[in-house]
Scaffold this motif. Structure first.
Motif, mmCIF file in Angstrom:
data_model
loop_
_atom_site.group_PDB
_atom_site.id
_atom_site.type_symbol
_atom_site.label_atom_id
_atom_site.label_comp_id
_atom_site.label_asym_id
_atom_site.label_seq_id
_atom_site.Cartn_x
_atom_site.Cartn_y
_atom_site.Cartn_z
ATOM 1 N N LEU A 1 0.060 48.461 -39.754
ATOM 2 C CA LEU A 1 0.371 48.276 -41.204
ATOM 3 C C LEU A 1 1.959 48.598 -41.334
ATOM 4 O O LEU A 1 2.674 48.843 -40.317
ATOM 5 N N ALA A 2 2.249 48.925 -42.535
ATOM 6 C CA ALA A 2 3.702 48.730 -42.710
ATOM 7 C C ALA A 2 4.105 50.020 -43.505
ATOM 8 O O ALA A 2 5.427 50.401 -43.255
ATOM 9 N N VAL A 3 3.589 50.591 -44.352
ATOM 10 C CA VAL A 3 3.916 51.724 -45.145
ATOM 11 C C VAL A 3 2.807 52.407 -45.671
ATOM 12 O O VAL A 3 1.677 52.492 -45.222
ATOM 13 N N PRO A 4 3.317 53.794 -45.995
ATOM 14 C CA PRO A 4 1.964 54.756 -46.043
ATOM 15 C C PRO A 4 0.762 54.667 -46.871
ATOM 16 O O PRO A 4 -0.369 55.090 -46.499
ATOM 17 N N HIS A 5 1.242 54.108 -48.084
ATOM 18 C CA HIS A 5 -0.036 53.633 -49.034
ATOM 19 C C HIS A 5 -0.923 52.908 -48.124
ATOM 20 O O HIS A 5 -2.396 53.145 -48.285
ATOM 21 N N GLN A 6 -0.785 51.947 -47.147
ATOM 22 C CA GLN A 6 -1.604 51.252 -46.662
ATOM 23 C C GLN A 6 -2.330 51.924 -45.638
ATOM 24 O O GLN A 6 -3.508 51.791 -45.192
ATOM 25 N N VAL A 7 -1.701 52.893 -45.170
ATOM 26 C CA VAL A 7 -2.528 53.750 -43.887
ATOM 27 C C VAL A 7 -3.467 54.665 -44.797
ATOM 28 O O VAL A 7 -4.377 54.888 -44.209
ATOM 29 N N ARG A 8 -3.171 55.250 -46.006
ATOM 30 C CA ARG A 8 -4.231 55.850 -46.671
ATOM 31 C C ARG A 8 -5.281 54.934 -46.952
ATOM 32 O O ARG A 8 -6.523 55.418 -47.187
ATOM 33 N N VAL A 9 -5.168 53.678 -47.201
ATOM 34 C CA VAL A 9 -6.238 52.763 -47.493
ATOM 35 C C VAL A 9 -7.108 53.003 -46.307
ATOM 36 O O VAL A 9 -8.331 52.749 -46.412
ATOM 37 N N LEU B 1 4.588 62.364 -43.929
ATOM 38 C CA LEU B 1 4.291 62.555 -42.664
ATOM 39 C C LEU B 1 3.647 63.756 -42.661
ATOM 40 O O LEU B 1 2.798 63.986 -41.462
ATOM 41 N N ARG B 2 3.535 64.806 -43.538
ATOM 42 C CA ARG B 2 2.734 65.794 -43.808
ATOM 43 C C ARG B 2 1.437 65.351 -44.090
ATOM 44 O O ARG B 2 0.209 65.858 -43.410
ATOM 45 N N TRP B 3 1.094 64.369 -44.707
ATOM 46 C CA TRP B 3 -0.365 63.750 -45.053
ATOM 47 C C TRP B 3 -0.836 63.253 -43.692
ATOM 48 O O TRP B 3 -1.945 63.654 -43.133
#
Length: 423
Positions: free
Chosen positions: A103-111, A132-134
């Motif tokens: 993945l490329a950005v934090p939102h995508q990791v959340r998905v 990073l905290r998430w």
């Protein structure tokens, strides 16, 4: 992945949010609509134009081909999920042998985490303290979750370390080697890479596990320049290993691979020198899942190594001719809101009229407005108002993102599934 989260997608209600779907399907669940096996081309089934469809057969072919290819070449595979942002496709990629998802950005990791993806490779630097905290929370809550991301500066390492203080588990990082002057992110020299690795070693919240890069950014890329860059990447990994930088990891990650040069990645990674630990040779190509009729059709390595097989374009955008103002011009009702156009215009492939399909002879896409396809029509072109035009698309990454729910259709137009995207 989480079967429960994926099952909830099938429980979502169909309504006005989803382009191209039959208006009389409003209120049905996605599962109920899929069970009806409606046909894209049957008027009574109600699909409206424009509508984007994925070929069921070609999608499966592409998934199986890359599984075979990576296995044959001894590569682990983390296909880039930014292409589709479709958890249903992530699951199928993992079922076809993928190690994890890039993945490329934090939102995508959340998905990805919402749908239970257990291995994520973030092909980007991450210095956002909130993100990073998430990530730290996800790592603490799930011992099976593995997360790896890029670092390319001492300053970035310092920001990460500050944000992660008190984290239960260290975040795994790889030093990114830039592909040359004028390229994108990444350290420019091996000395810079060594300095970043040293900073990681001094940061208790981080663990260095390897090196990575993206050969698609090599300036004036050709096979020799790409292989030269990849050999620099391997040499950087070997140098860091020789200086003891990987003592805290059970395996060393060496990663590269977009969708244009994965044959060079396979070739160079097959020549790795001896390392102190096992090496995870991680390929990240993502566009293969749908392939395309333009940019990647021209650039795919399978065109250079046809004995390995061939990907098949799985997308087709269907639009309807709504105006025929002159003998040399027609307009269909799709546009920039519906079709990728950042690399190439769509290509007119077929025309459907009264249930019959024929090649779009003499029809050329000359431009796109927000909601219109401009069609040039030669004298031999047989195009009328009401005809459906099947358009091939270029660049999957900017095709998926325009559609939230995409029908998956068999060759005769029978829709057997719907793919939900999250952009």
């Amino acid at each position: 992945m989480s079967s429960e989260a994926l099952a909830r997608l099938a429980e979502e209600r169909v309504d006005h949010r989803f382009k191209g779907l039959p208006p009389d399907a409003d209120g049905l669940t996605v599962a109920e609509l899929a069970a009806q096996r409606r046909n894209l081309f049957r008027d009574a089934d109600g699909f409206t134009s424009p509508v984007l469809a994925l070929s069921a057969e070609r999608l499966e072919h592409n998934l199986a081909l890359m599984e075979t290819y990576t296995s044959r070449h001894g590569l682990a595979f983390a296909p880039h999920g930014k292409t589709s942002m479709a958890p249903q496709l992530f699951r199928r990629q993992i079922e076809h042998g993928a190690w994890g998802i890039t993945l490329a950005v934090p939102h995508q990791v959340r998905v990805a985490r919402a749908f239970g993806v257990q291995r994520v490779f973030l092909a980007n630097e991450l210095v956002d303290a909130a993100a990073l905290r998430w990530i730290a929370g996800e790592l603490a809550a799930d011992p099976e979750f593995r997360f790896v991301c890029y670092v390319d500066s001492v300053r970035g390492v310092e920001l990460m370390d500050t944000a992660l203080r008190g984290a239960a588990r260290p975040v795994e990082v790889v030093v990114e080697l830039g592909a040359g002057e004028g390229a994108r992110t990444g350290v420019r020299t091996e000395a810079e890479g060594a300095a970043v690795a040293g900073a990681v070693a001094a940061a208790p919240t981080l663990r260095l596990v390897g090196v990575a890069g993206y050969e698609g950014e090599v300036p004036q890329a050709d096979p020799e320049r790409v292989r030269s860059y990849l050999r620099r990447l391997v040499a950087l990994a070997a140098a860091l290993d020789g200086s003891g930088r990987f003592e805290d990891t059970p395996e060393i990650v060496v990663s590269a691979g977009g969708s244009a040069w994965f044959d060079a990645v396979a070739e160079v990674f097959a020549e790795l020198p001896a390392f102190s630990r096992p090496v995870l040779k991680l390929l990240r190509s993502g566009a293969y899942v749908s392939h395309d009729d333009g940019h990647y059709r021209r650039l795919t390595p399978f065109a250079r190594v046809p004995e390995e097989g061939a990907l098949e374009p799985a997308f087709r955008l269907w639009a309807q001719v709504v105006s025929r103002p002159t003998a040399g011009q027609a307009f269909a009702n799709a546009g920039k809101r519906d079709a990728a156009y950042d690399l190439d215009l769509p290509a007119a492939q077929v025309v459907r009229r009264d249930g019959a399909e024929r090649p779009a002879t003499g029809v050329t896409v000359t431009g796109l407005s927000d909601q219109h396809v401009w069609l040039g029509t030669d004298p031999e072109a047989d195009v009328e108002v009401g005809d459906w035009i099947g358009l091939g698309l270029s660049h999957p990454c900017t095709s998926f993102d325009k559609w939230q729910l995409i029908p998956v259709a068999e060759a005769d137009g029978t829709v057997v599934d719907y793919i939900r995207t999250f952009f």
